[in-house]
Design an enzyme around this catalytic site. Structure first.
Site, PDB file in Angstrom:
ATOM      1  N   SER A  90      10.429   3.687   1.844  1.00 50.99           N
ATOM      2  CA  SER A  90      11.632   2.866   1.765  1.00 50.99           C
ATOM      3  C   SER A  90      12.104   2.746   0.325  1.00 50.99           C
ATOM      4  O   SER A  90      11.297   2.760  -0.607  1.00 50.99           O
ATOM      5  CB  SER A  90      11.338   1.461   2.309  1.00 50.99           C
ATOM      6  OG  SER A  90      12.398   0.564   2.032  1.00 50.99           O
TER       7      SER A  90
ATOM      8  N   TYR B 169       7.004  -6.275   2.664  1.00 53.33           N
ATOM      9  CA  TYR B 169       7.430  -5.025   3.294  1.00 53.33           C
ATOM     10  C   TYR B 169       7.387  -3.884   2.281  1.00 53.33           C
ATOM     11  O   TYR B 169       6.827  -2.818   2.552  1.00 53.33           O
ATOM     12  CB  TYR B 169       8.848  -5.182   3.853  1.00 53.33           C
ATOM     13  CG  TYR B 169       9.468  -3.879   4.305  1.00 53.33           C
ATOM     14  CD1 TYR B 169       8.986  -3.214   5.425  1.00 53.33           C
ATOM     15  CD2 TYR B 169      10.534  -3.313   3.603  1.00 53.33           C
ATOM     16  CE1 TYR B 169       9.546  -2.013   5.835  1.00 53.33           C
ATOM     17  CE2 TYR B 169      11.100  -2.115   4.014  1.00 53.33           C
ATOM     18  CZ  TYR B 169      10.600  -1.471   5.127  1.00 53.33           C
ATOM     19  OH  TYR B 169      11.146  -0.278   5.528  1.00 53.33           O
TER      20      TYR B 169
END
Length: 355
Positions: free
Chosen positions: A147, A172
């Protein structure tokens, strides 16, 4: 409803996947995973699709994506959790996958603050189970989703894969950085060729309802205020889903090789002496949040009621991808402008929610 929304380049990648074993696509009912699986099937490849169909967002959307895939010859769907150690091991033993596209994960920056254990289960334990499966059957290439969030507190733009990513600002992001480190360790220890893909704000039809473009469109059409964080001073590198999928599929048949010129005295985080690489997949444009809102207003024909709010914990002010490494590797770079992608999304959204 077909998965593809645009004319895409010739499927040269398909010719480079002669192995008749199925490709494992995790997160196959997810946004990117469903499109990847659909393109593989359209190219005549067999796919085992894995998803746990969790309720992080409306499972009906995931079921809707599965409706394109389930009738396709060569598609085998398995409802399974990535944290199911025995189940994942049995699946790998059954099919001995040569190629794995690992897109399943617990997504969402803000949700990782509310429910951190879901990220440990899926993104850490689940990823370890995938690595172990690949190791056991000697998978030729593992392609996995990282990501843009790994860039964390970095302010120097554009973000390059050679930049340090040691300062995450959400759990995350930390789990995605951990995935890159775990994959590198398996590349070094076991020769598992793996490629990490740092996705930059993927959007488009069949997208995720927790993302800003969806939330804004829904609120504007329903006459509700939209929440504009950091008082609108936000920039994002928005990447259309077809461009993401094309990038992924061009990389699948290209397992990385060890870099013989890797300098351990001056290490490049994007390369390695082991068969592991990391690529950015973004549109190479940093768009203003207010411009996104304007495009949605234009596409819906309605003006947004804006509620300006401060920056949220875990958010970053700007993202901006340098994709030169990707382009050099696969002769492709995402290029769909936001001015084309947003009207396509709004048209799809209206069609799905008509009546």
């Amino acid at each position: 409803m077909t998965a593809s929304q645009t004319d895409l380049p010739p499927q040269m990648w398909a010719e480079a996947l002669p192995d008749d074993r199925p490709v494992l696509v995790t997160g196959a009912a997810g946004f990117v995973g469903a499109f990847v699986a659909s393109r593989l099937l359209a190219a005549g490849k067999k796919v085992v699709g894995l998803d746990n169909l969790n309720a992080y967002y409306d499972p009906a959307l995931k079921q809707g994506r599965l409706e394109w895939l389930l009738p396709e010859a060569g598609f085998d769907f398995r409802r399974m959790d990535l944290a199911d150690r025995e189940g994942i091991a049995a699946l790998f033993a059954e099919h001995r996958f040569a190629h794995v596209v690992h897109l399943g994960a617990q997504a969402g920056v803000r949700y990782s603050i509310e429910n951190p254990h879901a990220y440990a289960d899926s993104n850490l334990t689940g990823f370890l189970n995938i690595l172990e499966g690949c190791r056991a059957v000697k998978t030729e290439h593992l392609v996995y989703a990282s990501s843009s969030s790994v860039y964390g507190g970095n302010r120097k733009t554009p973000f390059r894969v050679s930049d340090s990513v040691d300062h995450p600002v959400s759990l995350y992001a930390a789990t995605k950085k951990a995935n890159e480190l775990m994959a590198h360790a398996y590349a070094d220890l076991y020769g598992l060729a793996s490629t990490g893909l740092r996705f930059f704000t993927v959007y488009g039809p069949w997208g995720r309802p927790d993302m800003a473009y969806w939330l804004f469109t829904q609120a504007i059409l329903e006459g509700r205020p939209i929440k504009v964080f950091n008082n609108g001073d936000m920039l994002r590198d928005f990447t259309y889903v077809d461009d993401i999928v094309e990038s992924v599929l061009r990389l699948v048949p290209r397992p990385p090789k060890p870099d013989p010129d890797f300098d351990r005295m001056n290490p490049d985080p994007g390369r390695s002496w082991a068969p592991h690489r990391v690529f950015n997949i973004g549109n190479s444009r940093s768009e203003k949040l207010m411009d996104l809102i304007s495009l949605i207003e234009e596409a819906t024909g309605r003006e947004a009621i804006k509620e300006f709010l401060p920056m949220q914990p875990g958010d970053v002010q700007a993202t901006f991808a340098d994709v030169s490494a990707l382009e050099a590797e696969v002769d492709f770079a995402p290029a769909t402008p936001l001015s084309e992608g947003i009207p396509r999304f709004v048209e799809w959204y209206r069609g799905r929610n008509a009546g």
